[in-house]
Design a protein around this motif. Structure first.
Motif, short mmCIF file in Angstrom:
data_model
loop_
_atom_site.label_atom_id
_atom_site.label_comp_id
_atom_site.label_asym_id
_atom_site.label_seq_id
_atom_site.Cartn_x
_atom_site.Cartn_y
_atom_site.Cartn_z
N GLY A 76 37.28 37.16 45.27
CA GLY A 76 38.27 36.58 44.35
C GLY A 76 38.86 35.35 45.02
O GLY A 76 40.06 35.19 45.17
N GLY A 123 33.44 34.81 47.03
CA GLY A 123 33.01 35.58 45.86
C GLY A 123 33.95 35.36 44.68
O GLY A 123 35.16 35.32 44.85
N ALA A 168 34.52 34.81 37.96
CA ALA A 168 34.65 33.90 36.81
C ALA A 168 34.08 32.52 37.14
O ALA A 168 34.22 32.02 38.26
CB ALA A 168 36.11 33.79 36.41
N ALA A 182 29.94 36.99 41.40
CA ALA A 182 29.68 38.44 41.47
C ALA A 182 30.98 39.20 41.20
O ALA A 182 32.08 38.68 41.39
CB ALA A 182 29.17 38.82 42.86
N ASP A 183 30.81 40.44 40.78
CA ASP A 183 31.96 41.33 40.58
C ASP A 183 32.26 42.03 41.91
O ASP A 183 31.44 42.79 42.43
CB ASP A 183 31.61 42.37 39.49
N GLY A 184 33.40 41.74 42.47
CA GLY A 184 33.86 42.42 43.68
C GLY A 184 32.93 42.28 44.87
O GLY A 184 32.40 41.20 45.16
N MET A 231 45.40 39.82 44.08
CA MET A 231 45.12 40.58 42.85
C MET A 231 46.01 41.82 42.80
O MET A 231 46.60 42.20 43.81
CB MET A 231 43.67 41.07 42.83
N LEU A 268 43.28 46.74 40.71
CA LEU A 268 42.01 46.01 40.72
C LEU A 268 41.41 46.02 42.13
O LEU A 268 40.20 46.24 42.31
CB LEU A 268 42.22 44.57 40.21
#
Ligand code: SAM
Length: 228
Positions: free
Chosen positions: A23, A45, A48, A73-75, A93, A97
């Motif tokens: 993020g 990473g 969005a 990527a997601d996470g 965050m 999450l």
């Protein structure tokens, strides 16, 4: 200039770390660390496209395309085995999450259980400490800071087989409650006042909920003890 919050997070990154900043948004953190010669390799990473583009531009602008890799990527799926990541930052965050990212990352095999975790949730810190304790991470450092009127906690954890925390330590933070800094006291004084008001309202209710009253009374005792 890096914000106080990000600068404090950066201070927990060891020299020559191989970093995954999950993020990463504008990749401010890895670019700052690379500029200061503190890291040789990082993954920025992002889930969005917009923030990933911002990260890519920032990395190019400062000439670190050979050191910092932006990855959609997601996470923790941003991490590949070949990256040999040893330090993971998840900052800015919500705690829920952050916990989801850790839980999924672990069950999907992206955590090798060797990495140092540097977490800065915007809320629900207690939830994360419970996750760390349950998943065999020792909280070996913590910091509470104020930046632009907002209070943030940074939690640094490393894997350890034997973990033995009390519920009170997980509630306040084992290191934070030892240090009892001015910001820590400010945070808990405010929470104490809020809880005392809530307790009064609960007691005055037509049907006082005994379970809730008991829980909040216990919390008030803990907070008073820790602030003594
Ligand atoms: N880490 C930076 C900081 O502390 O200033 C940026 C925080 S920003 C508020 C949160 C970033 O996390 C956003 O850019 C968002 O796109 C990204 N994000 C949210 N969920 C994510 C996930 N599951 N995986 C990767 N990135 C995510």
């Amino acid at each position: 200039m890096l914000s106080t919050r990000l600068a404090q997070i950066a201070s927990f990154v060891p020299e020559q770390a191989r970093l995954a900043d999950i993020g990463s948004d504008h990749a401010y953190l890895p670019v700052y660390l690379a500029s200061n010669g503190k890291i040789d390799y990082a993954i920025a990473g992002e889930i969005a496209q917009g923030p990933l583009q911002a990260a890519t531009s920032q990395i190019k602008k400062y000439g670190f395309t050979h050191k910092i890799i932006p990855r959609l990527a997601d996470g923790l799926a941003a991490i590949q085995v070949e990256d040999q990541i040893d330090t993971i930052i998840i900052a800015g965050m919500g705690g829920l999450l952050t916990k989801r990212i850790l839980t999924e990352g672990q069950s999907e095999g992206f955590l090798s259980n060797k990495e140092r975790l540097i977490l800065q949730p915007n809320n629900h810190e207690q939830l994360l400490r419970h996750w760390l304790a349950t998943n065999h991470y020792q909280i070996y450092d913590e910091k509470i800071i104020e930046d632009h009127g907002k209070i943030y906690e940074i939690i640094v954890a490393l894997p350890k087989k034997e973990i033995d925390y009390t519920l009170k330590e997980l509630y306040f933070g084992p290191v934070l409650m030892e240090k009892k800094s001015a910001v820590f006291q400010k945070k808990w004084q405010k929470i104490l006042q809020t809880k005392q008001k809530v307790l009064m309202n609960l007691k005055n209710a037509q049907y006082p909920p005994e379970d809730k009253i008991g829980k909040i009374k216990k919390e008030i005792i803990w907070i008073k003890e820790v602030l003594e």
